[in-house]
Design a protein around this motif. Structure first.
Motif, PDB file in Angstrom:
ATOM      1  N   ILE A  24      41.049  55.406  53.412  1.00 49.80           N
ATOM      2  CA  ILE A  24      41.906  55.367  54.600  1.00 49.80           C
ATOM      3  C   ILE A  24      41.174  54.704  55.767  1.00 49.80           C
ATOM      4  O   ILE A  24      41.756  53.913  56.524  1.00 49.80           O
ATOM      5  CB  ILE A  24      42.366  56.790  54.965  1.00 49.80           C
ATOM      6  CG1 ILE A  24      43.346  57.310  53.901  1.00 49.80           C
ATOM      7  CG2 ILE A  24      43.025  56.817  56.339  1.00 49.80           C
ATOM      8  CD1 ILE A  24      43.677  58.775  54.030  1.00 49.80           C
ATOM      9  N   GLU A  25      39.887  54.997  55.919  1.00 51.46           N
ATOM     10  CA  GLU A  25      39.117  54.367  56.994  1.00 51.46           C
ATOM     11  C   GLU A  25      38.994  52.862  56.778  1.00 51.46           C
ATOM     12  O   GLU A  25      39.091  52.074  57.730  1.00 51.46           O
ATOM     13  CB  GLU A  25      37.730  55.004  57.075  1.00 51.46           C
ATOM     14  CG  GLU A  25      37.736  56.420  57.634  1.00 51.46           C
ATOM     15  CD  GLU A  25      36.337  56.971  57.813  1.00 51.46           C
ATOM     16  OE1 GLU A  25      35.376  56.228  57.524  1.00 51.46           O
ATOM     17  OE2 GLU A  25      36.199  58.129  58.235  1.00 51.46           O
ATOM     18  N   LEU A  26      38.788  52.448  55.531  1.00 53.58           N
ATOM     19  CA  LEU A  26      38.707  51.016  55.239  1.00 53.58           C
ATOM     20  C   LEU A  26      40.043  50.326  55.514  1.00 53.58           C
ATOM     21  O   LEU A  26      40.083  49.206  56.038  1.00 53.58           O
ATOM     22  CB  LEU A  26      38.295  50.797  53.783  1.00 53.58           C
ATOM     23  CG  LEU A  26      36.828  51.042  53.440  1.00 53.58           C
ATOM     24  CD1 LEU A  26      36.606  50.902  51.940  1.00 53.58           C
ATOM     25  CD2 LEU A  26      35.930  50.065  54.195  1.00 53.58           C
ATOM     26  N   ILE A  27      41.134  50.988  55.150  1.00 58.95           N
ATOM     27  CA  ILE A  27      42.459  50.416  55.408  1.00 58.95           C
ATOM     28  C   ILE A  27      42.673  50.232  56.906  1.00 58.95           C
ATOM     29  O   ILE A  27      43.149  49.181  57.362  1.00 58.95           O
ATOM     30  CB  ILE A  27      43.556  51.320  54.811  1.00 58.95           C
ATOM     31  CG1 ILE A  27      43.486  51.300  53.282  1.00 58.95           C
ATOM     32  CG2 ILE A  27      44.940  50.867  55.271  1.00 58.95           C
ATOM     33  CD1 ILE A  27      44.394  52.313  52.613  1.00 58.95           C
ATOM     34  N   ALA A  28      42.315  51.249  57.688  1.00 56.12           N
ATOM     35  CA  ALA A  28      42.479  51.155  59.139  1.00 56.12           C
ATOM     36  C   ALA A  28      41.634  50.022  59.712  1.00 56.12           C
ATOM     37  O   ALA A  28      42.076  49.287  60.605  1.00 56.12           O
ATOM     38  CB  ALA A  28      42.095  52.481  59.790  1.00 56.12           C
ATOM     39  N   LEU A  29      40.419  49.862  59.193  1.00 52.73           N
ATOM     40  CA  LEU A  29      39.546  48.796  59.684  1.00 52.73           C
ATOM     41  C   LEU A  29      40.113  47.421  59.361  1.00 52.73           C
ATOM     42  O   LEU A  29      40.171  46.538  60.230  1.00 52.73           O
ATOM     43  CB  LEU A  29      38.153  48.946  59.072  1.00 52.73           C
ATOM     44  CG  LEU A  29      37.151  47.833  59.395  1.00 52.73           C
ATOM     45  CD1 LEU A  29      36.883  47.765  60.894  1.00 52.73           C
ATOM     46  CD2 LEU A  29      35.848  48.043  58.624  1.00 52.73           C
ATOM     47  N   THR A  30      40.551  47.214  58.121  1.00 54.80           N
ATOM     48  CA  THR A  30      41.050  45.895  57.735  1.00 54.80           C
ATOM     49  C   THR A  30      42.367  45.555  58.415  1.00 54.80           C
ATOM     50  O   THR A  30      42.698  44.376  58.568  1.00 54.80           O
ATOM     51  CB  THR A  30      41.222  45.807  56.205  1.00 54.80           C
ATOM     52  OG1 THR A  30      42.095  46.857  55.753  1.00 54.80           O
ATOM     53  CG2 THR A  30      39.879  45.950  55.509  1.00 54.80           C
ATOM     54  N   GLN A  31      43.133  46.575  58.822  1.00 55.80           N
ATOM     55  CA  GLN A  31      44.370  46.304  59.548  1.00 55.80           C
ATOM     56  C   GLN A  31      44.092  45.705  60.923  1.00 55.80           C
ATOM     57  O   GLN A  31      44.957  45.057  61.513  1.00 55.80           O
ATOM     58  CB  GLN A  31      45.191  47.587  59.704  1.00 55.80           C
ATOM     59  CG  GLN A  31      45.804  48.101  58.419  1.00 55.80           C
ATOM     60  CD  GLN A  31      46.897  47.202  57.882  1.00 55.80           C
ATOM     61  OE1 GLN A  31      47.573  46.522  58.641  1.00 55.80           O
ATOM     62  NE2 GLN A  31      47.073  47.191  56.573  1.00 55.80           N
ATOM     63  N   LEU A  32      42.886  45.927  61.437  1.00 60.35           N
ATOM     64  CA  LEU A  32      42.509  45.358  62.730  1.00 60.35           C
ATOM     65  C   LEU A  32      42.028  43.919  62.604  1.00 60.35           C
ATOM     66  O   LEU A  32      41.857  43.233  63.610  1.00 60.35           O
ATOM     67  CB  LEU A  32      41.402  46.198  63.379  1.00 60.35           C
ATOM     68  CG  LEU A  32      41.794  47.593  63.868  1.00 60.35           C
ATOM     69  CD1 LEU A  32      40.547  48.391  64.216  1.00 60.35           C
ATOM     70  CD2 LEU A  32      42.718  47.500  65.072  1.00 60.35           C
ATOM     71  N   LEU A  33      41.788  43.470  61.385  1.00 59.39           N
ATOM     72  CA  LEU A  33      41.194  42.161  61.158  1.00 59.39           C
ATOM     73  C   LEU A  33      42.247  41.174  60.672  1.00 59.39           C
ATOM     74  O   LEU A  33      43.220  41.559  60.027  1.00 59.39           O
ATOM     75  CB  LEU A  33      40.079  42.263  60.114  1.00 59.39           C
ATOM     76  CG  LEU A  33      38.931  43.223  60.429  1.00 59.39           C
ATOM     77  CD1 LEU A  33      37.989  43.322  59.231  1.00 59.39           C
ATOM     78  CD2 LEU A  33      38.177  42.768  61.668  1.00 59.39           C
ATOM     79  N   PRO A  34      42.064  39.897  60.959  1.00 60.89           N
ATOM     80  CA  PRO A  34      42.965  38.890  60.393  1.00 60.89           C
ATOM     81  C   PRO A  34      42.694  38.700  58.911  1.00 60.89           C
ATOM     82  O   PRO A  34      41.622  39.035  58.411  1.00 60.89           O
ATOM     83  CB  PRO A  34      42.612  37.624  61.190  1.00 60.89           C
ATOM     84  CG  PRO A  34      41.196  37.831  61.612  1.00 60.89           C
ATOM     85  CD  PRO A  34      41.047  39.309  61.848  1.00 60.89           C
TER      86      PRO A  34
END
Length: 290
Positions: A53-63
């Motif tokens: 879940i933390e990785l998903i949240a991080l990648t959602q912030l990235l292009p």
């Protein structure tokens, strides 16, 4: 009991699991997370659901493609840069090759009426995968009225505002609200970062080089490289955002392909497992054909 994520894993076994994920990952990144949960967490316990879940949240912030970035990050955590690169290849290469081949067989799709008849059931099937993934993730993160409020805030915001900036804005706002409300002591931790400047250099080199070459040389392959590279480093929000941008540039402005060919490729990629960004392989091949 989950696996110690710092413990080295078998490269062969991990890549086999990545390949299994690629065969069952239909419906875009939201549905892919459900596949990752089943194969990498529930069955093999490479990491915890909280880590995912933390990785998903991080990648959602990235292009760029979020599910691919998530899986590559898991590969990096398991075995470093080499395994991360192999993870990306195993995850994406099969469907990319298929989409390139289909771009050269697009005329046959029309002959067999696959454009209209064979693809219309794919969308509803993908919705089922997305609902399942949303339910599984929701049961882990929605724990009280505050997190339920954040869920509603994110859903309403992204539904009514169809722009690429809304995704990181919603996540950033939700994070600030969660930090402000948190009663946890020592919530801030000092972290020493060692950025990989050599990778940033290569990224900037290709980004700037693509812009310069496209400006001074009139060649379709150079223009395509610059366009698709730009989609990767500027677009936030996944395929739902990049597909309209690609349609505008490749169909309406550059006239590299017809609207029917573009929509056929979009329908095909939804019917194939793997990352949604493999559609760019189809679009690029169609554009290069002229």
């Amino acid at each position: 009991m989950t696996r110690d994520v710092q413990k080295p894993v078998s490269t062969k076994d991990f890549l086999k699991d990545v390949f299994i994920c690629s065969l069952g990952a239909y419906g875009g990144p939201e549905a892919h997370y459900g596949v990752f949960t089943d194969q990498l967490i529930r069955k093999k316990q490479y990491l915890t659901e909280e880590d995912l879940i933390e990785l998903i949240a991080l990648t959602q912030l990235l292009p760029g493609p979020s599910s691919t970035q998530t899986l590559v990050a898991i590969g990096y955590k398991m075995g470093g840069p080499k395994l991360a690169l192999l993870t990306m290849l195993v995850w994406s290469l099969p469907v990319i090759v298929v989409m390139i081949l289909l771009s050269f067989l697009s005329e046959l799709l029309g002959v067999f009426h696959l454009r209209e008849d064979g693809l219309r059931y794919i969308g509803p099937m993908a919705v089922g995968f997305i609902i399942l993934a949303a339910y599984r993730i929701g049961t882990k993160v929605v724990k009280d009225s505050f997190t339920l409020g954040l869920l509603i805030f994110g859903a309403v915001g992204t539904f009514f505002i169809r722009a690429s900036w809304i995704y990181p804005a919603v996540l950033f706002t939700g994070g600030l609200l969660a930090v402000a409300r948190s009663k946890e002591k020592d919530i801030w931790h000092r972290v020493k970062l060692d950025p990989p400047y050599k990778y940033l250099f290569f990224f900037g080199f290709f980004a700037l080089g693509g812009l310069l070459f496209s400006a001074f040389f009139d060649h379709v392959l150079i223009d395509l490289f610059e366009s698709f590279y730009r989609y990767g480093y500027l677009v936030i929000g996944g395929g739902q955002v990049v597909i309209p941008l690609m349609y505008t540039e490749l169909v309406e402005i550059q006239n590299y392909m017809s609207s029917q060919d573009f929509l056929t490729g979009f329908g095909l990629v939804q019917g194939l497992p793997g990352p949604m960004f493999s559609f760019s392989a189809y679009a690029g091949a169609m554009a290069a054909k002229g």
